[in-house]
Design an enzyme around this catalytic site. Structure first.
Site, short mmCIF file in Angstrom:
data_model
loop_
_atom_site.label_atom_id
_atom_site.label_comp_id
_atom_site.label_asym_id
_atom_site.label_seq_id
_atom_site.Cartn_x
_atom_site.Cartn_y
_atom_site.Cartn_z
N CYS A 401 0.84 -1.20 0.00
CA CYS A 401 0.00 0.00 0.00
C CYS A 401 0.88 1.26 0.00
O CYS A 401 1.49 1.55 -1.02
CB CYS A 401 -1.01 -0.05 1.14
SG CYS A 401 -2.48 0.91 0.73
N HIS A 527 -3.72 -5.00 0.17
CA HIS A 527 -3.19 -5.55 1.42
C HIS A 527 -3.22 -7.07 1.39
O HIS A 527 -4.17 -7.68 1.90
CB HIS A 527 -4.02 -5.05 2.60
CG HIS A 527 -3.82 -3.60 2.89
ND1 HIS A 527 -2.87 -3.15 3.80
CD2 HIS A 527 -4.41 -2.49 2.39
CE1 HIS A 527 -2.91 -1.82 3.84
NE2 HIS A 527 -3.83 -1.40 3.00
N GLU A 529 -1.65 -9.14 3.14
CA GLU A 529 -1.57 -9.73 4.49
C GLU A 529 -2.94 -10.11 5.04
O GLU A 529 -3.07 -11.00 5.87
CB GLU A 529 -0.84 -8.78 5.45
CG GLU A 529 -1.58 -7.51 5.87
CD GLU A 529 -1.48 -6.35 4.88
OE1 GLU A 529 -1.15 -6.59 3.71
OE2 GLU A 529 -1.76 -5.20 5.29
N1 GLN Z 1 -2.08 6.68 2.79
C1 GLN Z 1 -2.16 5.93 1.56
C2 GLN Z 1 -3.50 6.10 0.88
O1 GLN Z 1 -4.47 6.45 1.50
C3 GLN Z 1 -1.86 4.46 1.81
C4 GLN Z 1 -2.80 3.79 2.72
C5 GLN Z 1 -2.32 2.48 3.25
O2 GLN Z 1 -1.12 2.21 3.29
N2 GLN Z 1 -3.22 1.64 3.72
O3 GLN Z 1 -3.63 5.86 -0.29
#
Ligand code: GLN
Length: 550
Positions: A401, A527, A529
């Site tokens: 992410c 994600h 995970e």
């Molecule tokens: N802050 C980033 C976004 O909102 C990544 C978010 C995250 O790592 N879950 O796109």
């Protein structure tokens, strides 16, 4: 109707004929952090392994509508379900143990309950009545407690009540549980109460009084627990068992010892040894011929406890003071480690402490680096330095992410020469907004529940590390972010050697980036995970650990 369904993916079948779901409540007493989630997940695992379709839900007494707006320091990681619910991290344990996806219905907060009741009131649904905690709030809790049971999809619904019995804020939940126990009847619902049996070294004794008091508190609220699960550092003697049973009004075989364990994954077997599942089935008048089928689980545990090698991985993030903030990543490494028969040692490296001068020193000696998800500017330059170091030194890299977004920013700055490239999350004025808000996000004013959330498809490119890992070209993964790779820079970035190897087939959004000339450099916008379980370790984590082993 007689339903036949597999106990696990193996070919053992159990005949189970249940017309109505049965309910098991898990409450906690004496202190918080005793591991209600693990006890609930372990019991669910045992019942599932005996052939019962089991689910777990958690009721949290706080007023946030969901934990999505909570800082990780407050409540650890926010776990996201397939259907895009932002939930408590215990749901991660449920999924990792059961290998069954959960949903919005599996996590309810006081905020959500009140939100519904207040919306009903504004609509005029209560026909002029005074709206009160009892019956309106408790009825709404009850409706939500029964949604999964009434769906027909489950034989057994385990409901974990967050908080500790006696807290003011959990009173409506305990009252609703009392009503449900009465309505469903003794053979259809029961209460497992988790408590602490402290050891006083000065006295050289385990003490039962806190548990007695905690049960008394439940009794004052009209609830008699059926089973006590006792967290303890030392074995509970027969004498203590008898004392607990006598003074807490439960049968001696319903006093279950829960000793501290090396890993949470031993908990189902520890509960099996204590016959928790049998006591539950007896009380609920359920019989199965099968012993629980835990072969796959035991195999995993054996590999976990007998690693043949070790890898050292640095997890670069800014919430490192609280390991719960990266719960699912840690667990995914445990699954991937067992799958590779190696021990994965994860070391937290605070991204705020990394600089251009010290990154090489702080990260040398690691076999791989994972750059973690996150929000906001703090610690971002350290993440970028970590990525530059692993990119230039051919050290396996996995970005998740924000970690993927940082990989794109670093590449744009240091390889494509886009000075000042950034995400507009950190710098709205950047000359090269390589990561930017999607149009749909630009006018949003509400923070809660408005990110790109839940499961989305992703199409993988030929000859990519991602395709090799997954072994199929169309995958689905869960998301939780607002910002995206900015397609305007795609050509420039790809021409310089970073490839987009995964794309959302509907929107065209870039979901995976790789550097093909690097031994293992993969960044993912989603994600992974969140989908790693004991039964199905996540392929990207498995391959990342494998790359680190080389
Ligand atoms: N802050 C980033 C976004 O909102 C990544 C978010 C995250 O790592 N879950 O796109």
């Amino acid at each position: 109707m007689l339903i036949l369904y597999p106990v696990t993916s193996h070919s053992v079948y159990t005949e189970i004929n249940m017309k109505k779901a049965k309910y098991i409540f898990v409450t906690g007493g004496v202190t918080s952090s005793l591991g209600k989630g693990i006890v609930a997940a372990s019991l669910a695992k045992l019942l599932q392994a005996r052939g019962f379709r089991t689910t777990i839900q958690k009721f949290d007494p706080y007023i946030n509508v969901d934990p999505g707006t909570l800082n990780p320091y407050e409540h650890g990681e926010c776990y996201v379900t397939e259907d895009g619910a932002e939930t408590d991290l215990d749901l991660g344990h449920y999924e990792r143990f059961l290998n069954v996806p959960s949903s919005q219905a599996n996590n309810v907060t006081t905020g959500r309950v009140y939100q519904t009741v207040i919306e009903n009131e504004r609509r005029g649904d209560y026909l002029g009545k005074t709206v009160q905690v009892i019956p309106h709030i408790t009825d709404e809790i009850k409706r939500r407690m029964k949604i999964l049971g009434d769906s027909g999809d489950f034989d057994i619904v385990i409901t974990e009540i967050g908080g500790t019995v006696g807290d003011i804020e959990s009173l409506p939940y305990v009252e609703t549980m009392r009503q449900l126990l009465w309505e469903e009847g003794h053979e259809n619902a029961l209460v497992v109460h988790l408590t602490l049996i402290p050891y006083l070294s000065a006295a050289g004794e385990l003490k039962t009084k806190p548990t007695q008091h905690s049960v008394k508190q439940l009794l004052e609220l009209g609830v008699q627990p059926d089973i006590l699960v006792c967290r303890t550092e030392r074995p509970i003697t027969a004498e203590i068992r008898r004392k607990l049973a006598l003074f807490c009004n439960v049968q001696p075989n319903a006093v279950i010892e829960a000793m501290d364990l090396k890993t949470i994954y031993e908990a189902p077997l520890a509960m099996l040894k204590e016959k928790l599942d049998k006591v539950v089935l007896n009380k609920l008048k359920l019989s199965t011929k099968n012993e629980p089928d835990l072969d796959q689980w035991r195999d995993f545990l054996f590999k976990l406890e007998h690693p043949k090698s070790e890898v050292n991985i640095a997890l670069v993030g800014k919430y490192v003071e609280l390991p719960d903030a990266y719960k699912s990543i840690n667990e995914a490494f445990i699954h991937a480690g067992a799958s590779n028969e190696c021990k994965v040692k994860v070391t937290y490296v605070h991204s705020e402490m990394l600089t251009i001068e010290n990154a090489a020193k702080k990260l040398s000696g690691f076999d791989g680096v994972l750059v973690a998800p996150g929000f906001g500017h703090r610690g971002i330059e350290g993440k970028l330095e970590a990525i530059r170091y692993v990119r230039e030194n051919n050290i396996p890299f996995f970005g998740i992410c924000l970690g993927m977004q940082c990989a794109v920013i670093e590449f744009a700055r240091n390889v494509c020469g886009m000075k000042g490239a950034f995400s507009t999350e950190m710098d709205a004025e950047t000359p090269f907004p390589v990561i930017d808000l999607m149009d749909g996000q630009k006018d949003l004013t509400q923070k809660g529940g408005t990110m790109r959330l839940g499961s989305y498809e992703c199409k993988l490119e030929k000859d990519s590390k991602a395709l090799k890992a997954y072994g199929k070209s169309l995958i689905t993964e869960r998301h939780r972010h607002r910002y995206e790779f900015n397609d305007k820079y795609k050509k420039q970035i790809e021409d310089a050697g970073m490839r987009i190897t995964g794309t959302n087939p509907k929107t065209g959004l870039a979901e995976i980036v790789e550097i093909p000339t690097h031994p293992w450099f993969v960044g993912v916008q989603f994600h992974p995970e969140l989908k790693s379980t004991v039964a199905t370790p996540h392929p990207l984590f498995v391959k990342f650990v494998k790359a680190c082993l080389k």
